[in-house]
Each structure stands twice: as C-alpha cells, then as structure tokens.
Scaffold this motif. Sequence first.
Motif, PDB file in Angstrom:
ATOM      1  N   ALA A   1      21.849 -12.890  20.993  1.00  0.00           N
ATOM      2  CA  ALA A   1      22.459 -13.401  22.201  1.00  0.00           C
ATOM      3  C   ALA A   1      23.734 -14.187  21.983  1.00  0.00           C
ATOM      4  O   ALA A   1      24.655 -14.069  22.743  1.00  0.00           O
ATOM      5  N   MET A   2      23.477 -15.030  21.205  1.00  0.00           N
ATOM      6  CA  MET A   2      24.788 -16.077  20.722  1.00  0.00           C
ATOM      7  C   MET A   2      25.826 -15.370  20.101  1.00  0.00           C
ATOM      8  O   MET A   2      27.052 -15.571  20.526  1.00  0.00           O
ATOM      9  N   ASP A   3      25.466 -14.246  19.188  1.00  0.00           N
ATOM     10  CA  ASP A   3      26.405 -13.445  18.561  1.00  0.00           C
ATOM     11  C   ASP A   3      27.191 -12.595  19.606  1.00  0.00           C
ATOM     12  O   ASP A   3      28.506 -12.380  19.273  1.00  0.00           O
TER      13      ASP A   3
ATOM     14  N   GLY B   1      27.882 -13.720  22.615  1.00  0.00           N
ATOM     15  CA  GLY B   1      28.993 -14.607  23.436  1.00  0.00           C
ATOM     16  C   GLY B   1      28.108 -15.650  24.346  1.00  0.00           C
ATOM     17  O   GLY B   1      28.665 -16.251  25.305  1.00  0.00           O
ATOM     18  N   GLY B   2      26.583 -15.674  24.265  1.00  0.00           N
ATOM     19  CA  GLY B   2      25.945 -16.614  24.818  1.00  0.00           C
ATOM     20  C   GLY B   2      26.071 -18.022  24.358  1.00  0.00           C
ATOM     21  O   GLY B   2      25.839 -18.116  23.135  1.00  0.00           O
ATOM     22  N   ARG B   3      26.687 -18.958  25.067  1.00  0.00           N
ATOM     23  CA  ARG B   3      26.508 -20.206  24.566  1.00  0.00           C
ATOM     24  C   ARG B   3      24.929 -20.624  24.553  1.00  0.00           C
ATOM     25  O   ARG B   3      24.095 -20.304  25.254  1.00  0.00           O
ATOM     26  N   PRO B   4      24.797 -21.857  23.789  1.00  0.00           N
ATOM     27  CA  PRO B   4      23.387 -22.129  23.630  1.00  0.00           C
ATOM     28  C   PRO B   4      22.525 -22.237  25.012  1.00  0.00           C
ATOM     29  O   PRO B   4      21.463 -21.816  25.010  1.00  0.00           O
TER      30      PRO B   4
ATOM     31  N   ALA C   1      22.969 -20.753  27.634  1.00  0.00           N
ATOM     32  CA  ALA C   1      22.818 -19.385  28.247  1.00  0.00           C
ATOM     33  C   ALA C   1      21.662 -18.556  27.446  1.00  0.00           C
ATOM     34  O   ALA C   1      20.897 -17.943  27.969  1.00  0.00           O
ATOM     35  N   VAL C   2      21.767 -18.864  26.359  1.00  0.00           N
ATOM     36  CA  VAL C   2      20.750 -18.109  25.375  1.00  0.00           C
ATOM     37  C   VAL C   2      19.342 -18.722  25.685  1.00  0.00           C
ATOM     38  O   VAL C   2      18.390 -17.942  25.956  1.00  0.00           O
TER      39      VAL C   2
END
Lengths: 271, 393
Positions: free
Chosen positions: A170-172, A174-177, A179-180
């Motif tokens: 999810a971070m990969d 484009g999710g920021r911490p 949002a993840v």
Amino acid sequence: MNRPSTFLYSVLCFGFAVLYIPVFVLMAYSFNDSRLPTVWGGFSTRWYSALLENEQILQAALLSLEIALVSATFATILGTMAGLALSRVGRFRGRSVLTGMIAAPLVMPDVITGLSLLLLFVSLQELLGWPGNRGANTITLAHITFSMAYVAVIVQARLANMDQSLEEAAMDLGGRPFAVTRDITLPLIAPAMASGWLLAFTLSLDDLVIASFTSGAGASTLPMVIFSKVKLGVTPEINALTTLVIAAVTIGVLISGWFMLRQLRAQPAPP
Amino acid sequence: MTTPGNTLNTLNTTDTPNPEFINTPWRDPQQRPFIEIEGLSKRFGDFIAVDAVNLKIYRRELFTILGGSGCGKTTLLRMLAGFEKPSAGRIRIDGVDVTDLPPYLRPVNMMFQSYAVFPHMTVYQNIAYGLKKEKLPRAEIKERVGRMLELVQLTALSKRKPNQLSGGQRQRVALARALIKQPKVLLLDEPLAALDKKLREQTQFELMNIQDKLGITFVVVTHDQEEAMTLASRIAVMDAGDFVQIGTPSEVYEFPRNHFVASFFGSINLFDATVTSVDAGELCVLLDDSDTEICTRYEGELAVGSACKIGVRPEKLLISTERPAEQGNTITRGVVEDLAYKGNRSIYRVRAQNGRIIMVSAQNKQRSAHLPLEWDDEVYLSWPSDCSVVLTA
C-alpha cells in the motif's frame, strides 16, 4: 471415516451434561412458583415480573451495561494502539519490557489489581482532588485498565500473523503511513478488534472483585448486587435474572455465529 | 499473451516519445544509465547484507539480480523500493536522487513475492488503489483500470475477492496493480516462485511481452537461474552482498568469471591444467591428463607455470568410441560409468584417467531403440578448444 465408538459418545454426553445440567436446572427453577429454591411448586413467571419491579436490580443492570459499553470501547481503542505499537513500530528501547508488561494484567490476580487501583485512586484524590467520589467512573477506569491488555494481546497476535508486505504494498502504491493504517491495517485487524471488544465487554460485565474494590458508596454493578443477595440465600428472583442473562448471551452467540456462517458462505472455495 | 494491439498503444501514451530502442545500451558509453547505484551498502548490526555495490541499469532493460538465499538480493531490491534505508551510498533513478525518498514518493512500484494482494478488496479495488491515492477523477480511474484488466485478462473477474482467485490470477492482479501507476521502474521479487512449473514457463513469456509493450524498466530478483536466463537482458550474479559478474545470459553462461558463477548456471566439468604462456588477453594452458594445449580468452592475471582449472560445459563435450580429429579439439579418454537416457538427450558419467567424473550431455539426433554406448565402454571425450573456460576460484 470410522464411526465414533459408543464409548466416545458417552464421554461426550457426560462432559456436556456436567457443563450444562446445572444451568438448565437453574433456568427451570426460575419458573418455579414456590419461594423455596429447591422445592417445585408449579409453573409461574411471577419472579420475572417481580424482577422487573426490583429497582435495585434494574439499576445495577443498567449501570453494568453502561460501564461495560464505555470500558470495552476505550479498551479497544487503547489496546489496538498498544498492539500496533508493539508489532509495527519496529525496534525501540524497552520494547520487550513493554511486551511483557502488557500481558501481565492477564495473569495478575483480581484482588491485587483491584487493591492497587483502589490505592491509586485514593492517592490521586489526595494529590489532585480527582477522581472525586468513587463510583461508576472509577470502575470504568479500572475495567479499561485491565481489559485493554486483553485487546492488545489479541490485536498483536493478529498483526503478527498478517503479511507485512500488504502494508508495504500500500505504501509502495502511494499510501502515506496514516492512509495505509486506515485502508489496510485497520480493516484487516477489525475482526480481532471486534473480538477484543466483546471480550472486554464480557470481562467488565462479569467482574466482581475489581469493581468491589474500586466502587464507592451507592454504585453497585449487577455482579455486586447478585453476590450480596446470594449471601442472604438464593431467591428465585436471582434465578430469573440469571436466566435472562443466559438468554441474552445465547442470542449474542447465535447472531455472531450467523454472521460468521454468512461470511463463510459468501466465499466459495478457490477453484 | 493475446491482447489487441490498440489497448497497448493507448497504455503507452504517457511514456516519453519512444526513445530509439538500443539492444545493448550497456556497451555504448554515450548512453545515460536510467538507474544508477553508487557504493550502496546495508548493514544489519554486524551483518553486511549489501556491500558497497555499484550498478548501472539502462532504460527498458529487464535486469535480473540472481543469487542464493541470503546473498543480499532482496535487500538491494527493498532499498530500491524504499523499504530499507541504505547504510551508505546513493540511488538515482532517471537522474533524480531518490535515496532519501519514502516509498510513496518514489517513481517505482514493486510486485511482492507473496503478491500482497489486499484480501479485503476486490480485484478492481486492488488495481485501482494506486490511482485512488493519486486522487485522480473517478472516470479516469475507471478507464485506466479497465484497460489494465484487459491487459492482464482479468476483466471477467474484476468483482472477485482474492480468495476466489487461483495463484496465477493473483499474480496477475499483483502485476496489474504495480503497473497501473506507470512507474519508471517495476521491481519484481521472485515473481514466479509461487507458480507451478507449467504456469511459470507461460508467465515468463507474458512478463517479457508486457515489459516489451509498456517499455517499463524491470528489475527482477530471483534465485532460479533458468528464470533469470529466460527473462533477462542482463543478469547480475550476487554472492555475499556483492556482484560476482554482470552480463548477458550467454555471457554469464559461456564466459563465467569464476567457479561460483559457472556452477550456478548448470553443471560444468573441471580439468586441472598448468599455464604455459600468457599473451595480451590470451592464455595457453596444458591439460594435466592430456597432451593438448588449449589457448583461450582470459582477462584475469595468471603467471606462467601456475595451476588453474579448465571448465567445460557437458553439452560441449563430444563422446565417441573412435578417436576424433585432432584439429582444434582437446581430446581425453575415459570409461562410461553411468548413463541416463532422457529422450531428447542422454547424460553420460565418464570416469577419466585421473579418476575424476566427467558429465557429458549428448543430443540424441539419431532415431534408434538402442543406445550408441553401453556401460564400461572405453570412449574418447573431445571438445572444441575454444569452448574451454579458465576458472580460478
């Protein structure tokens, strides 16, 4: 498959009998017309109507529910945060100590937890003038304190089993911490949080010792009332009350079972 | 993969106007590398996972990092993705230093070994996730996901949850999800390890097709040398946190730098030899149990008179009962100790005069119910001398 032997069947029946016959006897006697709990005097529902008129019991039941709802909710929030910190914040100073300490309340005798919390509340009152009169508020705080540990352990176990690359993916993408956590972690640990909440709720409803220590004058939870009444002898009214509690629990279990079954049916086995 | 051409053309629109495709950019010093890794290290406490590696990867390459478990290849990939912070060194992608950027700000997407398909989302939601994080309008997300679903042939399954998919389908979801943001680089961690053999072979070609059509630079980590050979434009062989050799599949197979690389790609026979002369990149050695002198290309440093090893691949060896022609060949003798008939080829284990076992792989070109050789046959082994590889380590 082999047919289970008669022996195994009888062992099974015996086990269930030991577990459930006392409960069924208690439920049957709640419909007993007689005032004596051990003599059958015919069918009646009069103890139920008596129960509904008993202000003390009704108020205690309401208070217990209120405490259980509030404490389970806060315990779930705090316990989830603790579980997340322990399994996701990587290595930090004192992590293993914290891991041990979070599990300690699980094995701590209630008497010790209750007594220590009572002493805490008393000294807080002297030092800060808070929490004021002991009662529902102090019981709630006490319940949050110990049931939080149960939630943390359940959430942590779920997180330990969860593939960490889900969060990395999810971070990969484009999710920021934050949002993840919101999109991936929380939805996946939601079942663990739900069972943690239910456990905290049950523990709070069930608790007698810690509530007795931390309560003040006037605030009595349902277990406290039942316990004090039983000291004067079991009345059919208590039987009726217990039957109602068992009925509520059974309905709860059936509903959650139905939900789980529906979830299972919605997911056919992979081809 | 049978996908209509028009789908792919539209997918290519945001890519820069197709740079002239050069087959071997690493041989051209004028070419600017697309990914530049300089002195990159990663230490975990006392353990050095990646040891000051340098690497240049060019645009549109399908670059494979190959190595055994614990060689540091996954750590290197995770540093490219941003999940591990390098202990030292820099990473530049398309001229931009990304060393200190968090994963969500890098122009890089990754396909995980476990696929990491979000179990609580449908196929559609999984693929759309990256675009949703970019806050694109719904209509655009719908259109792009639709095209991607077509590319990986999952349109019919878009409403399914991951647990209703097979392993190969989950792999496609993971691939589509990583490709949807049109990353500059796609990182693939053991992309085919979880698939069964047949599906793996088929998927290898699909991956190559997709890479070719989208023009994205792929960096693949794998422990499977066959997979690396099939997929890669170049292979970097890694051991103990460092690259042992970087080259095209045929370079690392035919011209392995040392014994480690040689034995990583299939089997190789070793013969003891002594160096007789050294001359500007060409080295002549005398085989210890043969009187043939072998002269071959060698770029290392070896003194005259020192011992070395000559490696020969089993399929380069010719096995025969009659003495073959001398011209350009190296010849030695042995006895057939064991043989295995495999249909298209036969494997012979021949005991040489010095007692060493030599493996020979022979194509069965003739159609015959009988094997041309039997156990305990005395045979000649020969190979073209220029098929010999000098190996030191």
